[in-house]
Write a protein that holds these residues in place. Sequence first.
Motif, PDB file in Angstrom:
ATOM      1  N   ARG A 141       0.826  -1.195   0.000  1.00  8.41           N
ATOM      2  CA  ARG A 141       0.000   0.000   0.000  1.00  8.41           C
ATOM      3  C   ARG A 141       0.872   1.262   0.000  1.00  8.41           C
ATOM      4  O   ARG A 141       1.953   1.287   0.582  1.00  8.41           O
ATOM      5  CB  ARG A 141      -0.935   0.030   1.216  1.00  8.41           C
ATOM      6  CG  ARG A 141      -2.018  -1.044   1.187  1.00  8.41           C
ATOM      7  CD  ARG A 141      -2.958  -0.915   2.365  1.00  8.41           C
ATOM      8  NE  ARG A 141      -3.956  -1.980   2.383  1.00  8.41           N
ATOM      9  CZ  ARG A 141      -5.096  -1.957   1.703  1.00  8.41           C
ATOM     10  NH1 ARG A 141      -5.372  -0.893   0.946  1.00  8.41           N
ATOM     11  NH2 ARG A 141      -5.951  -2.960   1.773  1.00  8.41           N
ATOM     12  N   THR A 142       0.368   2.272  -0.645  1.00  2.80           N
ATOM     13  CA  THR A 142       1.043   3.569  -0.639  1.00  2.80           C
ATOM     14  C   THR A 142       0.899   4.190   0.744  1.00  2.80           C
ATOM     15  O   THR A 142       0.100   3.719   1.566  1.00  2.80           O
ATOM     16  CB  THR A 142       0.422   4.495  -1.691  1.00  2.80           C
ATOM     17  OG1 THR A 142      -0.964   4.719  -1.357  1.00  2.80           O
ATOM     18  CG2 THR A 142       0.514   3.886  -3.083  1.00  2.80           C
ATOM     19  N   PRO A 143       1.637   5.264   1.035  1.00  3.76           N
ATOM     20  CA  PRO A 143       1.517   5.905   2.362  1.00  3.76           C
ATOM     21  C   PRO A 143       0.091   6.299   2.732  1.00  3.76           C
ATOM     22  O   PRO A 143      -0.254   6.345   3.916  1.00  3.76           O
ATOM     23  CB  PRO A 143       2.424   7.130   2.218  1.00  3.76           C
ATOM     24  CG  PRO A 143       3.465   6.704   1.246  1.00  3.76           C
ATOM     25  CD  PRO A 143       2.745   5.842   0.252  1.00  3.76           C
ATOM     26  N   ASN A 144      -0.751   6.569   1.731  1.00  3.11           N
ATOM     27  CA  ASN A 144      -2.147   6.908   2.054  1.00  3.11           C
ATOM     28  C   ASN A 144      -3.081   5.692   1.987  1.00  3.11           C
ATOM     29  O   ASN A 144      -4.302   5.819   1.949  1.00  3.11           O
ATOM     30  CB  ASN A 144      -2.654   8.011   1.128  1.00  3.11           C
ATOM     31  CG  ASN A 144      -2.628   7.604  -0.334  1.00  3.11           C
ATOM     32  OD1 ASN A 144      -2.147   6.523  -0.669  1.00  3.11           O
ATOM     33  ND2 ASN A 144      -3.129   8.465  -1.203  1.00  3.11           N
ATOM     34  N   GLY A 145      -2.472   4.489   1.973  1.00  4.56           N
ATOM     35  CA  GLY A 145      -3.240   3.261   2.064  1.00  4.56           C
ATOM     36  C   GLY A 145      -3.831   2.746   0.774  1.00  4.56           C
ATOM     37  O   GLY A 145      -4.662   1.835   0.801  1.00  4.56           O
ATOM     38  N   LYS A 146      -3.407   3.266  -0.373  1.00  4.50           N
ATOM     39  CA  LYS A 146      -3.982   2.873  -1.647  1.00  4.50           C
ATOM     40  C   LYS A 146      -3.259   1.674  -2.248  1.00  4.50           C
ATOM     41  O   LYS A 146      -2.075   1.454  -2.004  1.00  4.50           O
ATOM     42  CB  LYS A 146      -3.930   4.038  -2.638  1.00  4.50           C
ATOM     43  CG  LYS A 146      -4.701   5.275  -2.194  1.00  4.50           C
ATOM     44  CD  LYS A 146      -6.203   5.012  -2.188  1.00  4.50           C
ATOM     45  CE  LYS A 146      -6.980   6.279  -1.855  1.00  4.50           C
ATOM     46  NZ  LYS A 146      -8.444   6.045  -1.826  1.00  4.50           N
TER      47      LYS A 146
END
Length: 583
Positions: A141-146
């Motif tokens: 996941r990316t830092p924003n949870g995506k």
Amino acid sequence: MKAIKYIKYTLAATMAVTLASCSDFLDQLPDERTELNTEDKVEQLLMTAYPNTNYSWLCELSSDNLIDNQAPHLPSGPWDPQVLGHYNYSAYDRMDDEIFRFDPANSATHNSWDSPGMVWDGYYGSVAAANAALEALDKMRTPNGKLTKHQENLRAEALLIRAYSHFILVNIFSPAYKDEETSATEVGIPYVTEPETTLRKDYDRSNVKNVYDNIQKDLEEALPKVTDTYYKKPKYHFNTQAAHAFAARFYLYKRNYEKVIEHANAVLGTDSASVGNMMMNYAVFTDCATANDYANAWHSPYSNNNLLLLTTYSVYERRCFGYRYSLASTVARDVLMIHNSPLWSGYYASPIALVGGFIFSSSSADYGFFTTKVGEHFEYSNKLAGIGSPHNIVRAFTSNELLLERAEANIMLGNIEAAKRDLRWYWNCSIDNFSAADKQAYFDTGHIKYLTDDIFYKYYMPGENNPNCFDDWNFTQQNISSSFIVPQDRVQFMNCLNDFRRFETCNEGLRLFDLKRWGIEWAHNIGNEGVPYIMTGKDVRRAIEVPWETLSAGIATSRPTTTANVGGPVPTNDTRKFRIQEK
């Protein structure tokens, strides 16, 4: 203090080396596994994460679909002399004797073909692989949870694998779902949502309601993200249609009938053309000459009827014919609808025209029914030595079965015209999907006939004394839930459904699930004992016993029982560390 049951087991080492699954990923200790740090690696893991063991024989043997050939019985063929038969056939192995008596399979191990232990290991091995994939995806996941779209698709597939594996396990090793209040009090199976990080870990068996709640959570999270786009062989994955079919079956078992219809419609459509296109095309059997030809036709990934195919290790074909327990005698007549039915005349019937199987019966010599639906595919590991592994393809979801699930939902909702339509489509589309030559031989000559309203209101009515038919369905309230009511004016349609479902799911194990979830009672006659072994509607043995290797020596079993010698001693060299303990 209330006792809570736990299972302590190792998912990382459940399968024998010869049945290695998930690309050997699960046969390694957690710190020895290849790091799952790319989408490609996760995708490769999920390709082999599907359950690779077979529950069909275990469930058929536990159901009312088989007889003991050593017990007095009549021939399968209604034209044969009605004399009692008694044949000294041996069982394929001792486990078959135990399961047919509704006893725990104490003689079998986790390495025994088609045993409770092998099923347990295979499905929990699948859960472990799915959980490993889910953990790896969460780390991407990316830092924003995506996640990327492809990662979301992979996650949906992993959730569906996890949900399906638990769904099969709970329907085999626990009581049927009844209602929220009752099922919250009945023992379930561990719902495992985290990957193995240690070799020994405690899991609470929880209850049936909790297992169903977790399955629903995973299912509903996965459905919006499932796709067909990246599969090279979509019929061996949870493609979109298979996901909807799973959802329909799950909601049927939970009796959320509106959801059943919603998901069935997504696959089948709502008009005769779309339904007919999704049904089994029996014309493909025209050019079949051998049992392998028939098996390949049944299991074809190009068939619209097949929604999800699973490759499993099994010797089912070897067990089901020529041994002590088989589909024979009057049971064969009931299962295969070889009875005085207005749907055909004579012995031109579905066992030959639709199933592609064989009944060997002559006078008092009756060997049972063999269907090519369970045809074996042998994979050689060394052709010169003649060694390898037997495989059976499991049709986990089909359009034919899905249509009958929708019919049941419509019956229970009181949508009688829609239910009649679905039942007619099931039978009549089968006739329409014959080859031209078969239609001329069977239908045009009047041997096989369309299902009509007249048949509903005569042949399937109460009091007609037909196989698979009941005068009322009040046992659903008595044995399952007071909320499970089949009104008397719907009995004939449930009778027709029961007739069709028993035939359609023959040899696939789903009959046991129907017996459990409807509360039907059945019995096994064994040898010359004279007194049948009756499975009452509330008998705790309707849940097959958890494999004995999961039980600690001297510790109580996971279900109450009236039989002696329930537990087996755990071998001193056992390395799986499966056990139930009281805390």
